[in-house]
Design a protein around this motif. Structure first.
Motif, PDB file in Angstrom:
ATOM      1  N   LEU A 177       0.813  -1.214   0.000  1.00 17.18           N
ATOM      2  CA  LEU A 177       0.000   0.000   0.000  1.00 17.18           C
ATOM      3  C   LEU A 177       0.849   1.269   0.000  1.00 17.18           C
ATOM      4  CD1 LEU A 177      -2.694  -1.066   2.645  1.00 17.18           C
ATOM      5  CD2 LEU A 177      -2.866  -1.187   0.150  1.00 17.18           C
ATOM      6  N   SER A 178       2.109   1.134  -0.317  1.00 17.99           N
ATOM      7  CA  SER A 178       3.030   2.276  -0.221  1.00 17.99           C
ATOM      8  C   SER A 178       2.673   3.417  -1.179  1.00 17.99           C
ATOM      9  CB  SER A 178       4.470   1.814  -0.485  1.00 17.99           C
ATOM     10  OG  SER A 178       4.578   1.250  -1.790  1.00 17.99           O
ATOM     11  N   SER A 179       1.911   3.120  -2.242  1.00 15.58           N
ATOM     12  CA  SER A 179       1.552   4.178  -3.196  1.00 15.58           C
ATOM     13  C   SER A 179       0.287   4.933  -2.806  1.00 15.58           C
ATOM     14  CB  SER A 179       1.355   3.568  -4.595  1.00 15.58           C
ATOM     15  OG  SER A 179       0.251   2.668  -4.600  1.00 15.58           O
ATOM     16  N   VAL A 180      -0.417   4.471  -1.773  1.00 20.06           N
ATOM     17  CA  VAL A 180      -1.667   5.096  -1.342  1.00 20.06           C
ATOM     18  C   VAL A 180      -1.362   6.428  -0.644  1.00 20.06           C
ATOM     19  CG1 VAL A 180      -3.680   4.858   0.176  1.00 20.06           C
ATOM     20  CG2 VAL A 180      -2.843   2.885  -1.126  1.00 20.06           C
ATOM     21  N   SER A 181      -2.098   7.453  -0.997  1.00 20.47           N
ATOM     22  CA  SER A 181      -1.845   8.795  -0.467  1.00 20.47           C
ATOM     23  C   SER A 181      -1.851   8.825   1.057  1.00 20.47           C
ATOM     24  CB  SER A 181      -2.886   9.780  -0.999  1.00 20.47           C
ATOM     25  OG  SER A 181      -2.759   9.947  -2.391  1.00 20.47           O
ATOM     26  N   ALA A 182      -2.805   8.152   1.669  1.00 21.37           N
ATOM     27  CA  ALA A 182      -2.887   8.157   3.132  1.00 21.37           C
ATOM     28  C   ALA A 182      -1.633   7.573   3.771  1.00 21.37           C
ATOM     29  CB  ALA A 182      -4.116   7.381   3.582  1.00 21.37           C
ATOM     30  N   ILE A 183      -1.074   6.552   3.136  1.00 16.11           N
ATOM     31  CA  ILE A 183       0.152   5.938   3.658  1.00 16.11           C
ATOM     32  C   ILE A 183       1.329   6.879   3.445  1.00 16.11           C
ATOM     33  CG2 ILE A 183       1.701   3.965   3.489  1.00 16.11           C
ATOM     34  CD1 ILE A 183      -1.037   3.231   4.601  1.00 16.11           C
ATOM     35  N   GLN A 184       1.437   7.437   2.264  1.00 19.61           N
ATOM     36  CA  GLN A 184       2.549   8.336   1.958  1.00 19.61           C
ATOM     37  C   GLN A 184       2.558   9.562   2.870  1.00 19.61           C
ATOM     38  OE1 GLN A 184       2.172   9.244  -2.233  1.00 19.61           O
ATOM     39  NE2 GLN A 184       3.293   7.399  -2.854  1.00 19.61           N
ATOM     40  N   ASN A 185       1.383  10.072   3.205  1.00 16.74           N
ATOM     41  CA  ASN A 185       1.285  11.283   4.025  1.00 16.74           C
ATOM     42  C   ASN A 185       1.123  10.995   5.516  1.00 16.74           C
ATOM     43  OD1 ASN A 185       1.469  13.049   1.816  1.00 16.74           O
ATOM     44  ND2 ASN A 185      -0.728  12.852   1.407  1.00 16.74           N
ATOM     45  N   GLU A 186       1.325   9.727   5.900  1.00 14.73           N
ATOM     46  CA  GLU A 186       1.195   9.320   7.302  1.00 14.73           C
ATOM     47  C   GLU A 186      -0.168   9.718   7.867  1.00 14.73           C
ATOM     48  OE1 GLU A 186       4.584  11.010   9.297  1.00 14.73           O
ATOM     49  OE2 GLU A 186       5.921   9.435   8.569  1.00 14.73           O
ATOM     50  N   ALA A 187      -1.186   9.552   7.053  1.00 15.58           N
ATOM     51  CA  ALA A 187      -2.547   9.934   7.438  1.00 15.58           C
ATOM     52  C   ALA A 187      -3.382   8.699   7.741  1.00 15.58           C
ATOM     53  CB  ALA A 187      -3.193  10.765   6.342  1.00 15.58           C
ATOM     54  N   VAL A 188      -2.872   7.858   8.634  1.00 18.26           N
ATOM     55  CA  VAL A 188      -3.580   6.660   9.082  1.00 18.26           C
ATOM     56  C   VAL A 188      -3.812   6.818  10.577  1.00 18.26           C
ATOM     57  CG1 VAL A 188      -3.538   4.149   9.288  1.00 18.26           C
ATOM     58  CG2 VAL A 188      -2.466   5.268   7.306  1.00 18.26           C
ATOM     59  N   TYR A 189      -5.066   6.741  11.002  1.00 23.05           N
ATOM     60  CA  TYR A 189      -5.416   7.076  12.375  1.00 23.05           C
ATOM     61  C   TYR A 189      -6.302   5.996  12.997  1.00 23.05           C
ATOM     62  CZ  TYR A 189      -4.162  11.695  10.551  1.00 23.05           C
ATOM     63  OH  TYR A 189      -3.511  12.742   9.950  1.00 23.05           O
ATOM     64  N   GLY A 190      -6.268   5.951  14.324  1.00 20.21           N
ATOM     65  CA  GLY A 190      -7.162   5.091  15.074  1.00 20.21           C
ATOM     66  C   GLY A 190      -8.143   5.910  15.883  1.00 20.21           C
ATOM     67  N   VAL A 191      -9.397   5.461  15.930  1.00 18.83           N
ATOM     68  CA  VAL A 191     -10.429   6.105  16.737  1.00 18.83           C
ATOM     69  C   VAL A 191     -11.169   5.013  17.515  1.00 18.83           C
ATOM     70  CG1 VAL A 191     -10.757   7.983  15.077  1.00 18.83           C
ATOM     71  CG2 VAL A 191     -12.204   5.931  14.932  1.00 18.83           C
ATOM     72  N   PRO A 192     -11.862   5.371  18.593  1.00 18.95           N
ATOM     73  CA  PRO A 192     -12.660   4.366  19.298  1.00 18.95           C
ATOM     74  C   PRO A 192     -13.731   3.787  18.373  1.00 18.95           C
ATOM     75  CG  PRO A 192     -12.418   6.354  20.625  1.00 18.95           C
ATOM     76  CD  PRO A 192     -11.913   6.692  19.257  1.00 18.95           C
ATOM     77  N   LEU A 193     -13.842   2.477  18.352  1.00 20.83           N
ATOM     78  CA  LEU A 193     -14.841   1.857  17.488  1.00 20.83           C
ATOM     79  C   LEU A 193     -16.253   2.255  17.886  1.00 20.83           C
ATOM     80  CD1 LEU A 193     -15.436  -0.028  15.145  1.00 20.83           C
ATOM     81  CD2 LEU A 193     -15.309  -1.966  16.723  1.00 20.83           C
ATOM     82  N   ASP A 194     -16.464   2.563  19.178  1.00 17.88           N
ATOM     83  CA  ASP A 194     -17.820   2.936  19.582  1.00 17.88           C
ATOM     84  C   ASP A 194     -18.201   4.349  19.159  1.00 17.88           C
ATOM     85  OD1 ASP A 194     -16.445   4.448  21.442  1.00 17.88           O
ATOM     86  OD2 ASP A 194     -17.309   3.466  23.210  1.00 17.88           O
ATOM     87  N   ASP A 195     -17.331   5.016  18.370  1.00 19.35           N
ATOM     88  CA  ASP A 195     -17.782   6.232  17.690  1.00 19.35           C
ATOM     89  C   ASP A 195     -18.982   5.925  16.796  1.00 19.35           C
ATOM     90  OD1 ASP A 195     -15.850   7.779  18.864  1.00 19.35           O
ATOM     91  OD2 ASP A 195     -14.654   8.091  17.047  1.00 19.35           O
ATOM     92  N   LEU A 196     -19.121   4.656  16.398  1.00 20.12           N
ATOM     93  CA  LEU A 196     -20.211   4.258  15.504  1.00 20.12           C
ATOM     94  C   LEU A 196     -21.498   3.893  16.245  1.00 20.12           C
ATOM     95  CD1 LEU A 196     -18.395   2.058  12.828  1.00 20.12           C
ATOM     96  CD2 LEU A 196     -18.654   4.538  12.931  1.00 20.12           C
ATOM     97  N   THR A 197     -21.522   4.106  17.565  1.00 13.46           N
ATOM     98  CA  THR A 197     -22.736   3.804  18.331  1.00 13.46           C
ATOM     99  C   THR A 197     -23.898   4.700  17.926  1.00 13.46           C
ATOM    100  OG1 THR A 197     -21.432   3.053  20.227  1.00 13.46           O
ATOM    101  CG2 THR A 197     -23.715   3.663  20.651  1.00 13.46           C
ATOM    102  N   PHE A 198     -23.600   5.944  17.531  1.00 16.76           N
ATOM    103  CA  PHE A 198     -24.613   6.930  17.154  1.00 16.76           C
ATOM    104  C   PHE A 198     -25.570   7.214  18.303  1.00 16.76           C
ATOM    105  CE2 PHE A 198     -22.792   7.138  13.192  1.00 16.76           C
ATOM    106  CZ  PHE A 198     -23.506   7.921  12.293  1.00 16.76           C
ATOM    107  N   GLY A 199     -24.965   7.369  19.482  1.00 20.13           N
ATOM    108  CA  GLY A 199     -25.709   7.802  20.651  1.00 20.13           C
ATOM    109  C   GLY A 199     -25.417   9.261  20.935  1.00 20.13           C
ATOM    110  N   PRO A 200     -25.603   9.706  22.179  1.00 22.08           N
ATOM    111  CA  PRO A 200     -25.405  11.113  22.527  1.00 22.08           C
ATOM    112  C   PRO A 200     -23.996  11.635  22.303  1.00 22.08           C
ATOM    113  CG  PRO A 200     -26.661   9.989  24.228  1.00 22.08           C
ATOM    114  CD  PRO A 200     -26.159   8.938  23.295  1.00 22.08           C
TER     115      PRO A 200
END
Length: 319
Positions: free
Chosen positions: A266-289
């Motif tokens: 995946l070295s040619s992918v823009s997100a990889i080249q620009n170090e734009a790979v991030y982690g977020v809490p999976l429960d961001d997808l709960t769609f609660g308050p």
């Protein structure tokens, strides 16, 4: 229109987020209540059983957490819910287990299953409030209003809605100020490995909605819901940003995210080249308050690409 290769379906994770195995989004029922209504003269109900993470979070956010007697396994926030009795997983509920908690009120999302369990619960004489399986801001807003009404907390409901709406407006305003066009974003429930693809969010998914709320554009437009995608698909999509959902039990981990960053395929992918790979809490997808908080968190991530500091030095953000 390009056709991206899709790998075989992963049913367990797809079902977790309300998608059928072929990626189609399952419809959410409209709001409904059982025929036995809550008697407002008796005050707020006690011994509430909540089923579905969004339902549980709404009740606690309205200040009625002390009235909750039991929750389902998908309810993990706030942390104190983990100390409460559980009635099974939202998509495999046993009506007998729910009844064993002697509920005075049941609040459940449309994610409740299997269908036979819902049919049984719809026939119960216990007051039951059915909410949609939330996938949109409108679903959340209506859910908050309906639960607040049933719990006799209309003022708390209005205050909560104002907070959510303010956070979403802030994210929208921040996105309008960016100096570049909207970044394309690919969200992974499970990141790809050195030899296999990952599980990504397509159109009509909660991740797609959150990407839009944060000011981005979903890179996975060729399929609906959550579907496995090949490494070749990721290269063809060439997202500006990759976001991965982190969870202890399933989803990504800091180690799998780092492996994604280091994947030579995946070295040619823009997100990889620009170090734009991030982690977020999976429960961001709960769609609660906490939806507004999640939108602001994702907005901050995207702003590093859409509105970079002078010199285009893109800082790496650890998951």
């Amino acid at each position: 229109m390009r056709n991206f290769p899709i790998l075989g379906a992963c049913a367990a994770i797809a079902l977790l987020f309300g998608c059928s195995e072929n990626g189609e989004k399952k419809s959410s029922p409209e709001f409904s209540s059982s025929e036995t209504q809550i008697d407002s003269d008796k005050g707020s109900p006690t011994n509430i059983v909540t089923i579905g993470g969004a339902a549980t979070e709404i009740v606690f956010a309205l200040g009625a957490g002390d009235q909750v007697a039991a929750v389902d396994l998908s309810s993990t926030f706030p942390p104190e819910v983990r100390q409460l009795p559980q009635v099974g997983y939202v998509r495999s509920i046993s009506p007998e287990g729910v009844l064993s908690k002697d509920p005075g009120l049941i609040i459940a999302t449309g994610a409740l299953g299997p269908p036979a369990a819902r049919e049984i619960m719809e026939e119960l004489s216990i007051p039951t409030l059915w909410l949609p399986d939330p996938k949109t801001v409108e679903d959340l807003e209506r859910s908050v209003s309906e639960v607040a009404q049933q719990l006799g907390k209309p003022e708390e409901g209005e205050a909560l809605l104002k907070t959510i709406q303010s956070q979403l407006s802030q994210a929208e305003s921040e996105a309008r100020s960016w100096s570049r066009e909207k970044p394309t974003v690919l969200f992974f429930l499970n990141p790809p490995t050195a030899s296999t693809g990952g599980m990504a969010g397509g159109s009509d998914s909660r991740s797609a909605t959150l990407i839009e709320l944060a000011g981005g554009t979903n890179a996975a437009k060729e399929f609906s819901g959550f579907q496995p995608v090949s490494l070749e698909s990721v290269i063809q999509m060439n997202p500006d940003v990759i976001i991965c959902g982190i969870s202890p039990g399933h989803g990504a981990s800091p180690e799998t995210i780092q492996a994604l960053r280091d994947n030579p395929a995946l070295s040619s992918v823009s997100a990889i080249q620009n170090e734009a790979v991030y982690g977020v809490p999976l429960d961001d997808l709960t769609f609660g308050p906490r939806l507004g908080e999640a939108a602001l968190r994702w907005n901050q991530i995207l702003s590093e690409q859409a509105n970079p500091p002078a010199g285009n030095q893109l800082a790496q953000r650890e998951p």
